[in-house]
Design a protein around this motif. Structure first.
Motif, short mmCIF file in Angstrom:
data_model
loop_
_atom_site.label_atom_id
_atom_site.label_comp_id
_atom_site.label_asym_id
_atom_site.label_seq_id
_atom_site.Cartn_x
_atom_site.Cartn_y
_atom_site.Cartn_z
N VAL A 91 53.87 13.28 -14.34
CA VAL A 91 53.16 13.71 -13.00
C VAL A 91 52.87 14.82 -14.17
O VAL A 91 53.34 16.09 -15.16
CB VAL A 91 54.29 14.34 -12.56
CG1 VAL A 91 55.64 15.06 -13.57
CG2 VAL A 91 54.71 15.51 -11.24
N ASP A 109 50.06 10.15 -14.17
CA ASP A 109 50.21 9.14 -12.99
C ASP A 109 49.41 9.68 -11.82
O ASP A 109 49.14 9.63 -10.80
CB ASP A 109 51.05 7.95 -12.04
CG ASP A 109 51.50 7.61 -13.64
OD1 ASP A 109 50.64 6.39 -13.20
OD2 ASP A 109 52.47 7.57 -14.30
N ILE A 110 50.03 11.21 -11.78
CA ILE A 110 50.05 12.13 -10.59
C ILE A 110 49.34 13.95 -11.22
O ILE A 110 50.58 14.09 -11.97
CB ILE A 110 51.23 12.02 -8.93
CG1 ILE A 110 50.61 12.59 -8.33
CG2 ILE A 110 51.94 11.90 -9.65
CD1 ILE A 110 51.16 11.84 -7.19
N ARG A 136 43.51 8.94 -9.57
CA ARG A 136 44.75 9.21 -9.43
C ARG A 136 44.97 10.34 -8.29
O ARG A 136 44.03 11.73 -8.04
CB ARG A 136 45.37 9.68 -10.38
CG ARG A 136 44.65 8.65 -12.08
CD ARG A 136 46.06 7.64 -12.45
NE ARG A 136 45.06 6.86 -13.33
CZ ARG A 136 45.45 7.02 -14.67
NH1 ARG A 136 46.23 8.04 -15.26
NH2 ARG A 136 45.51 6.33 -15.62
N PRO A 137 45.52 9.71 -7.71
CA PRO A 137 46.32 11.12 -6.62
C PRO A 137 46.81 11.89 -7.02
O PRO A 137 47.12 12.97 -8.49
CB PRO A 137 47.86 10.59 -6.12
CG PRO A 137 47.96 9.76 -7.07
CD PRO A 137 47.51 9.09 -8.08
N TRP A 153 52.38 8.38 -2.22
CA TRP A 153 51.18 8.51 -2.95
C TRP A 153 51.08 7.33 -4.36
O TRP A 153 50.19 6.49 -5.24
CB TRP A 153 50.16 9.39 -3.72
CG TRP A 153 49.58 9.81 -2.54
CD1 TRP A 153 50.50 11.48 -1.82
CD2 TRP A 153 48.62 8.93 -2.04
NE1 TRP A 153 49.32 11.52 -1.14
CE2 TRP A 153 48.26 10.56 -1.24
CE3 TRP A 153 47.61 9.09 -2.30
CZ2 TRP A 153 47.33 10.56 -0.29
CZ3 TRP A 153 46.36 9.03 -1.51
CH2 TRP A 153 46.54 9.24 -0.31
N LEU A 154 53.11 7.12 -5.19
CA LEU A 154 52.74 6.73 -5.71
C LEU A 154 52.81 5.04 -6.09
O LEU A 154 52.72 3.83 -7.12
CB LEU A 154 54.00 7.10 -7.31
CG LEU A 154 53.67 8.10 -7.63
CD1 LEU A 154 54.90 9.43 -8.95
CD2 LEU A 154 52.13 8.39 -8.61
#
Length: 278
Positions: A160, A204-205, A233-234, A275-276
């Motif tokens: 993150v 990832d985010i 990606r979020p 979200w993940l």
């Protein structure tokens, strides 16, 4: 020579490193309501001797302006000693920190409390929170509950990026996310965020503060969406207040979702999990 006071249950240990004798006694009195053993020393040399003596400390409260060796050398010892790396560090200082020093502390300390009129109460709150969180984490691991495992499965080992110009927000979010076994990257501006994503395409985010100087969060998120490695990606936007139209403005800039400050940890974790898991 170390000064020690015993307060409450012996299983919790706090090390206070403070060069000023008046401040040191004040901190000892401040810690009295906390159920822990508090050891106070005046120099970095004494602190290093205690830390290297095999005794486990659940929290270290450190002033940077010490006689002899500086507080920075205590920090370096904690970070380079494998057995001590997980020891929670809380910096309590009156020293005016440069941006570079704040960033350096952001990679080492759980929190910074600046010595001011209202800071003693906040110091006690921060220490209490560190001890309580450690106890809760231990209890969760011991109970091996289903809910705890769901959080670990969803978030553990995920990467993150936190983008926020307030180092204290970075500290709080980093500590919370690292407890979920996430790998955290943090920067204090949009330009650094874009460089970090270029260098780490497997993040990832991202959590992006909307209100930042120079390149604000809206522009940052827009540029992040233009990057091939991060276009899908979020991104969660962090807003100071949940005002009408904020959500639409954040989504238009590229955010997947948004959450208002001060951040509710359980709400954010639920959002991250959602979200993940997609």
């Amino acid at each position: 020579m170390a000064e020690a006071t015993r307060v409450g249950a012996p299983e919790k240990n706090i090390l206070v490193v403070e060069g000023d004798p008046v401040q040191r006694q004040h901190i000892l009195r401040l810690m009295e309501p906390i159920k822990a053993n508090v050891t106070a020393v005046s120099t970095a040399e004494e602190a290093l001797a205690l830390l290297g003596g095999g005794k486990r400390f659940d929290c270290v409260v450190l002033d940077l302006g010490l006689p002899g060796l500086s507080g920075w050398q205590v920090i370096d010892h904690l970070k380079t000693n494998e057995a001590l790396q997980a020891t929670p560090l809380l910096v309590y200082t009156a020293k005016s920190l440069t941006r570079k020093e704040e960033q350096r502390l952001g990679r080492s300390a759980k929190s910074i409390v600046v010595k001011e009129v209202r800071s003693p109460e906040r110091l006690r709150e921060e220490v209490t929170a560190i001890l309580d969180k450690a106890e809760s984490a231990n209890a969760q691991m011991a109970s091996d509950s289903g809910a705890g495992e769901l959080i670990e499965i969803s978030l553990a080992a995920k990467r993150v990026l936190i983008v926020d110009d307030d180092v204290r927000n970075i500290f709080a979010l980093t500590a919370m996310l690292e407890r979920q076994q996430m790998e955290v990257f943090s920067v204090d501006g949009g330009k650094d965020a874009l460089e970090t994503l270029e260098q780490n395409p497997d993040i990832d985010i991202a959590l992006v503060d909307v209100m930042m100087p120079e390149m604000d969060g809206y522009e940052t998120m827009t540029k992040m969406r233009q990057m091939p490695t991060f276009k899908d990606r979020p991104i969660i936007a962090l807003t100071a207040k949940a005002m009408p139209g904020d959500r639409e403005k954040c989504i238009e800039a590229g955010a997947s979702d948004y959450i208002a400050k001060p951040v509710n940890n359980s709400h954010l974790l639920s959002m991250l999990r959602g979200w993940l898991s997609i």
